[in-house]
Design a protein around this motif. Structure first.
Motif, PDB file in Angstrom:
ATOM      1  N   UNK A  95      15.500 -51.640 -19.686  1.00 43.82           N
ATOM      2  CA  UNK A  95      16.705 -50.863 -20.007  1.00 43.82           C
ATOM      3  C   UNK A  95      16.715 -50.476 -21.475  1.00 43.82           C
ATOM      4  N   UNK A  96      16.426 -51.442 -22.313  1.00 43.96           N
ATOM      5  CA  UNK A  96      16.416 -51.170 -23.752  1.00 43.96           C
ATOM      6  C   UNK A  96      15.339 -50.149 -24.108  1.00 43.96           C
ATOM      7  N   UNK A  97      14.256 -50.140 -23.346  1.00 43.71           N
ATOM      8  CA  UNK A  97      13.158 -49.207 -23.624  1.00 43.71           C
ATOM      9  C   UNK A  97      13.464 -47.789 -23.170  1.00 43.71           C
ATOM     10  N   UNK A  98      14.458 -47.623 -22.298  1.00 43.47           N
ATOM     11  CA  UNK A  98      14.819 -46.283 -21.869  1.00 43.47           C
ATOM     12  C   UNK A  98      14.735 -46.012 -20.386  1.00 43.47           C
ATOM     13  N   UNK A  99      14.493 -47.052 -19.589  1.00 43.64           N
ATOM     14  CA  UNK A  99      14.433 -46.854 -18.136  1.00 43.64           C
ATOM     15  C   UNK A  99      15.815 -46.526 -17.591  1.00 43.64           C
ATOM     16  N   UNK A 100      15.828 -45.736 -16.529  1.00 43.93           N
ATOM     17  CA  UNK A 100      17.088 -45.351 -15.898  1.00 43.93           C
ATOM     18  C   UNK A 100      17.380 -46.142 -14.634  1.00 43.93           C
ATOM     19  N   UNK A 101      16.432 -46.956 -14.188  1.00 45.65           N
ATOM     20  CA  UNK A 101      16.690 -47.725 -12.984  1.00 45.65           C
ATOM     21  C   UNK A 101      15.504 -48.546 -12.551  1.00 45.65           C
ATOM     22  N   UNK A 102      15.676 -49.219 -11.420  1.00 46.76           N
ATOM     23  CA  UNK A 102      14.682 -50.157 -10.924  1.00 46.76           C
ATOM     24  C   UNK A 102      14.589 -50.061  -9.418  1.00 46.76           C
ATOM     25  N   UNK A 103      13.379 -50.243  -8.894  1.00 50.20           N
ATOM     26  CA  UNK A 103      13.149 -50.239  -7.452  1.00 50.20           C
ATOM     27  C   UNK A 103      12.164 -51.347  -7.105  1.00 50.20           C
ATOM     28  N   UNK A 104      12.402 -52.024  -5.995  1.00 48.50           N
ATOM     29  CA  UNK A 104      11.432 -52.975  -5.471  1.00 48.50           C
ATOM     30  C   UNK A 104      10.337 -52.204  -4.749  1.00 48.50           C
ATOM     31  N   UNK A 105       9.122 -52.737  -4.800  1.00 45.05           N
ATOM     32  CA  UNK A 105       8.014 -52.061  -4.130  1.00 45.05           C
ATOM     33  C   UNK A 105       8.154 -52.095  -2.610  1.00 45.05           C
ATOM     34  N   UNK A 106       9.029 -52.935  -2.112  1.00 37.70           N
ATOM     35  CA  UNK A 106       9.267 -53.031  -0.677  1.00 37.70           C
ATOM     36  C   UNK A 106      10.404 -52.119  -0.226  1.00 37.70           C
ATOM     37  N   UNK A 107      10.784 -51.176  -1.070  1.00 39.39           N
ATOM     38  CA  UNK A 107      11.916 -50.303  -0.795  1.00 39.39           C
ATOM     39  C   UNK A 107      11.677 -49.483   0.472  1.00 39.39           C
ATOM     40  N   UNK A 108      12.756 -49.176   1.178  1.00 38.84           N
ATOM     41  CA  UNK A 108      12.654 -48.348   2.381  1.00 38.84           C
ATOM     42  C   UNK A 108      12.562 -46.878   2.010  1.00 38.84           C
ATOM     43  N   UNK A 109      12.215 -46.050   2.979  1.00 43.91           N
ATOM     44  CA  UNK A 109      12.120 -44.608   2.748  1.00 43.91           C
ATOM     45  C   UNK A 109      13.440 -44.047   2.236  1.00 43.91           C
ATOM     46  N   UNK A 110      14.541 -44.371   2.925  1.00 46.07           N
ATOM     47  CA  UNK A 110      15.840 -43.819   2.534  1.00 46.07           C
ATOM     48  C   UNK A 110      16.240 -44.268   1.134  1.00 46.07           C
ATOM     49  N   UNK A 111      16.022 -45.541   0.829  1.00 46.10           N
ATOM     50  CA  UNK A 111      16.384 -46.073  -0.482  1.00 46.10           C
ATOM     51  C   UNK A 111      15.547 -45.431  -1.581  1.00 46.10           C
ATOM     52  N   UNK A 112      14.262 -45.265  -1.312  1.00 51.20           N
ATOM     53  CA  UNK A 112      13.365 -44.678  -2.305  1.00 51.20           C
ATOM     54  C   UNK A 112      13.758 -43.247  -2.624  1.00 51.20           C
ATOM     55  N   UNK A 113      13.950 -42.439  -1.602  1.00 50.46           N
ATOM     56  CA  UNK A 113      14.274 -41.030  -1.823  1.00 50.46           C
ATOM     57  C   UNK A 113      15.648 -40.867  -2.454  1.00 50.46           C
ATOM     58  N   UNK A 114      16.594 -41.694  -2.023  1.00 46.16           N
ATOM     59  CA  UNK A 114      17.919 -41.630  -2.635  1.00 46.16           C
ATOM     60  C   UNK A 114      17.830 -41.974  -4.122  1.00 46.16           C
ATOM     61  N   UNK A 115      17.044 -42.991  -4.450  1.00 45.24           N
ATOM     62  CA  UNK A 115      16.907 -43.412  -5.843  1.00 45.24           C
ATOM     63  C   UNK A 115      16.331 -42.293  -6.699  1.00 45.24           C
ATOM     64  N   UNK A 116      15.295 -41.633  -6.202  1.00 47.90           N
ATOM     65  CA  UNK A 116      14.683 -40.534  -6.956  1.00 47.90           C
ATOM     66  C   UNK A 116      15.689 -39.405  -7.160  1.00 47.90           C
TER      67      UNK A 116
END
Length: 220
Positions: A95-116
Motif C-alpha cells: 500500500x505504501x509503495x502505491x498498490x491499489x489492491x490485492x488478489x489471492x492467486x486462487x481468485x475466481x473468474x468473477x472476482x478477478x474480472x471484477x477486481x480489474x
C-alpha cells in the motif's frame, strides 16, 4: 472500452491460468506478460497497460519494488498485487509503495474480472480484512506519524469523518448509512477528499489517515 492488463508472475502456469480467466470476458485483454521484475518494468513501458497484476515474489525485482518504480514513472498504471496467505505481511508495504489492491492467486473468474474493472475505474480493492491487516501492522511497528497532520487541514469536518470511515474499510454504501447520506453523496465526498489530498485512490487515503494520526491503530 477494453481494459489492458500486464500480467507478471514467475510461474508460467499461474500466468496461463490468470490469462484464461481474464480473457473469458471480452472487455479485458492481457497485452503483455512478464516472468520477473525487470521484464515487468520493460513491458509496462512498452505497452502502458491500464492495470498491472504483479506477483509479490519475483526474481531480480520483487513486486514491491516494481510497484514503487511504476508509481514514480508511470502513475497512471493501476497496480494489483497477487498474494498468498504467506505474503499477507507485505500488504502494508505494498500500500505504501502505491498498490491499489490485492488478489489471492486462487481468485475466481468473477472476482478477478471484477477486481480489474474496479481498479481500472479508479477505485481500490480494500476489504475490511485488508484494512485490519494494515491497522495491525501499524500497531506492531508503533511508529510516529510519517505525514504532517496539517496536511488534512484542507478537509472539512464532514470530510474528515468520511476519511476515518474509509480507513476503517467501509465502502460508499456503508459510509452513507453511517453518516445518514446517500451512497452517491458519500462517493462525492470521497472524490473530493482524493482531489484535495492529491492521492490516487482509497488505498492511499487509508495510509494517509494513519500516517497523519487521524485514525489510531488502537481505534482512537
Amino acid at each position: 472500452m477494453t481494459i489492458r492488463v500486464l500480467l507478471a508472475d514467475d510461474q508460467q502456469l499461474v500466468r496461463v491460468g490468470l490469462r484464461s480467466l481474464l480473457e473469458l470476458d471480452g472487455d479485458i485483454q492481457v497485452v503483455a506478460e512478464a516472468a520477473d521484475g525487470p521484464e515487468a518494468l520493460r513491458e509496462a513501458e512498452r505497452v502502458t497497460p491500464d492495470v498491472a497484476l504483479l506477483d509479490i515474489r519475483m526474481p531480480h525485482l520483487d513486486g514491491l519494488e516494481v510497484t514503487r518504480r511504476l508509481a514514480a514513472t508511470q502513475p497512471g498504471i493501476r497496480v494489483v498485487i497477487l498474494t498468498t496467505f504467506e505474503t499477507d505481511a507485505y500488504i502494508f508495504e505494498a500500500l505504501r509503495s502505491g498498490a491499489s489492491g490485492f488478489l489471492a492467486k486462487t481468485v475466481s473468474h468473477d472476482e478477478l474480472c471484477r477486481a480489474v474493472r474496479v481498479v481500472a475505474g479508479g477505485e481500490a480493492l480494500l476489504s475490511p480484512s485488508v484494512t485490519q491487516r494494515v491497522i495491525a501492522e501499524f500497531t506492531r511497528r508503533v511508529e510516529p506519524p510519517r505525514a504532517a497532520p496539517e496536511r488534512l487541514s484542507v478537509l472539512t469536518d464532514r470530510e474528515r469523518e468520511v476519511l476515518a470511515l474509509i480507513a476503517a474499510g467501509l465502502n460508499n454504501g456503508e459510509i452513507g448509512e453511517t453518516l445518514a447520506m446517500s451512497p452517491l453523496t458519500a462517493k462525492t465526498h470521497v472524490t473530493r477528499i482524493i482531489t484535495k489530498l492529491g492521492v490516487r485512490d482509497r488505498a492511499q487515503l487509508v495510509m494517509l489517515a494513519y500516517e497523519t494520526g487521524l485514525v489510531r491503530p488502537s481505534g482512537g
